[in-house]
Design an enzyme around this catalytic site. Structure first.
Site, PDB file in Angstrom:
ATOM      1  N   HIS A   1      -5.188   6.290  -5.180  1.00 34.16           N
ATOM      2  CA  HIS A   1      -4.178   5.673  -6.051  1.00 34.16           C
ATOM      3  C   HIS A   1      -4.876   5.010  -7.231  1.00 34.16           C
ATOM      4  O   HIS A   1      -6.074   4.758  -7.194  1.00 34.16           O
ATOM      5  CB  HIS A   1      -3.368   4.638  -5.261  1.00 34.16           C
ATOM      6  CG  HIS A   1      -2.321   5.261  -4.389  1.00 34.16           C
ATOM      7  ND1 HIS A   1      -0.978   5.075  -4.589  1.00 34.16           N
ATOM      8  CD2 HIS A   1      -2.438   6.091  -3.330  1.00 34.16           C
ATOM      9  CE1 HIS A   1      -0.303   5.754  -3.687  1.00 34.16           C
ATOM     10  NE2 HIS A   1      -1.165   6.387  -2.904  1.00 34.16           N
TER      11      HIS A   1
ATOM     12  N   ASP B   1       7.392   7.948  -4.021  1.00 36.27           N
ATOM     13  CA  ASP B   1       6.128   7.198  -3.997  1.00 36.27           C
ATOM     14  C   ASP B   1       6.337   5.700  -3.760  1.00 36.27           C
ATOM     15  O   ASP B   1       7.301   5.110  -4.248  1.00 36.27           O
ATOM     16  CB  ASP B   1       5.438   7.420  -5.356  1.00 36.27           C
ATOM     17  CG  ASP B   1       3.977   7.061  -5.346  1.00 36.27           C
ATOM     18  OD1 ASP B   1       3.347   7.176  -4.279  1.00 36.27           O
ATOM     19  OD2 ASP B   1       3.457   6.682  -6.417  1.00 36.27           O
TER      20      ASP B   1
HETATM   21  O1  G3H Z   1       1.066   5.894  -6.846  1.00 37.24           O
HETATM   22  C1  G3H Z   1       0.813   5.967  -8.054  1.00 37.24           C
HETATM   23  C2  G3H Z   1      -0.524   5.823  -8.565  1.00 37.24           C
HETATM   24  O2  G3H Z   1      -1.324   5.112  -7.734  1.00 37.24           O
HETATM   25  C3  G3H Z   1      -0.656   5.620 -10.039  1.00 37.24           C
HETATM   26  O3  G3H Z   1      -1.584   4.624 -10.416  1.00 37.24           O
HETATM   27  O4  G3H Z   1      -0.591   4.158 -12.627  1.00 37.24           O
HETATM   28  O5  G3H Z   1      -2.812   3.259 -12.034  1.00 37.24           O
HETATM   29  O6  G3H Z   1      -2.510   5.713 -12.422  1.00 37.24           O
HETATM   30  P1  G3H Z   1      -1.887   4.428 -11.965  1.00 37.24           P
HETATM   31 ZN    ZN Z   2      -0.145   4.053  -6.195  1.00 41.28          ZN
END
Ligand code: G3H
Ligand code: ZN
Length: 282
Positions: free
Chosen positions: A210, A84
């Site tokens: 996201h 990611d």
């Molecule tokens: O790529 C990961 C996500 O966008 C996680 O976002 O930590 O705000 O849930 P978050």
């Molecule tokens: Zn993210």
């Protein structure tokens, strides 16, 4: 069903009009908890390791990735591995060998032309390795170490630009800016559902949300109904993890065995994963 691919999980969710949740993994306990929570909910899930998590593990991706892949092989529901928020091509080039079936190449903070150029090269490379590639257009704020200018409130992905971007880069999925922000510890974000609908109509690949930790359950379900497919969740798991560690250590100065506080943390994360997966049902 054991280790599967992000491509398959996203395709199945798209056909069924459902979502597929992708959970960020920092420690082995996070991964165990996601696999347990997915089994408790009876839902598939994506386990994702971010470039920031790799940096935390002293720039080594394979030790955690291979352990996570092994957990996925033994899972009771379909589980895929995703790398990611990658900005570093050197790390992206390690993805297939480390066991990932997909990656997100993150040039979202760059101006449009530079984002297109970098992402096109990343997609060409990823497809040559058989990897499914997600990219970002519109910039979802709140990432650590991000340029300050990119945090501007109200940044949104333009549907026409998104169509052009997907056509030029050849990416398999698109992360869009529709009102969520990374690293929120309160679930107070409200999404632009009309924009999600317009993006869904226009963009020919699955859409990714996201920063979903900050989005209330009903907003998430509305987003899924409007056409959002991959739902990325990280911070909510860390909130559960850390609260459990604090609870275990408060008033327990004699505790020294990490298992005494990591086991409750793992259980708390598994419960959070189960609840989130069930809450995403539409
Ligand atoms: O790529 C990961 C996500 O966008 C996680 O976002 O930590 O705000 O849930 P978050
Ligand atoms: Zn993210």
């Amino acid at each position: 069903m054991p280790l599967t691919s992000t491509r398959d999980l996203v395709a199945r969710a798209t056909v069924d009009g459902r979502s597929i949740a992708a959970f960020n993994v920092i420690t082995l306990e996070h991964a165990e908890a996601v696999v347990d929570g997915a089994a408790a909910a009876g839902r598939p899930a994506i386990l994702q390791i971010s470039e920031n998590a790799v940096r935390y593990h002293q720039d080594r991706v394979t030790p955690l990735a291979r352990a996570v892949a092994e957990l996925a092989r033994g899972a009771r529901t379909g589980v895929a591995l995703h790398l990611d928020h990658v900005t570093d091509m050197t790390l992206l080039r390690q993805a297939a060998d480390a066991g990932f079936s997909s990656a997100m190449y993150d040039a979202g903070a760059l101006p449009f032309a530079e984002n297109v150029e970098a992402t096109t090269a990343a997609a060409r490379w990823a497809h040559g390795e058989g990897l499914w590639l997600e990219a970002e257009l519109g910039y979802v704020g709140g990432k650590p170490d991000a340029p300050a200018s990119a945090h501007a409130e109200g940044v949104r992905t333009d549907p026409e630009e998104a169509v052009d971007y997907v056509r030029r880069t050849g990416v398999d999925a698109l992360a869009v800016a529709v009102g969520s922000s990374h690293a929120m510890t309160e679930r107070s974000a409200s999404l632009d559902h009309a924009l999600i609908g317009r993006l869904r109509q226009a963009v020919p690949v699955p859409l990714v949300l996201h920063g979903s930790s900050g989005v209330p359950d009903e907003e998430l379900r509305r987003a899924v109904r409007a056409g959002m497919t991959k739902i990325n969740i990280g911070t909510a798991l860390n909130v559960a993890f850390t609260e459990a560690v604090r609870g275990s250590l408060a008033g327990a100065p004699a505790v020294t065995d990490p298992r005494k506080y990591l086991a409750p943390a793992r259980e708390a994360v598994a419960a959070a994963v189960r609840d989130l997966l069930l809450a995403l049902d539409v």
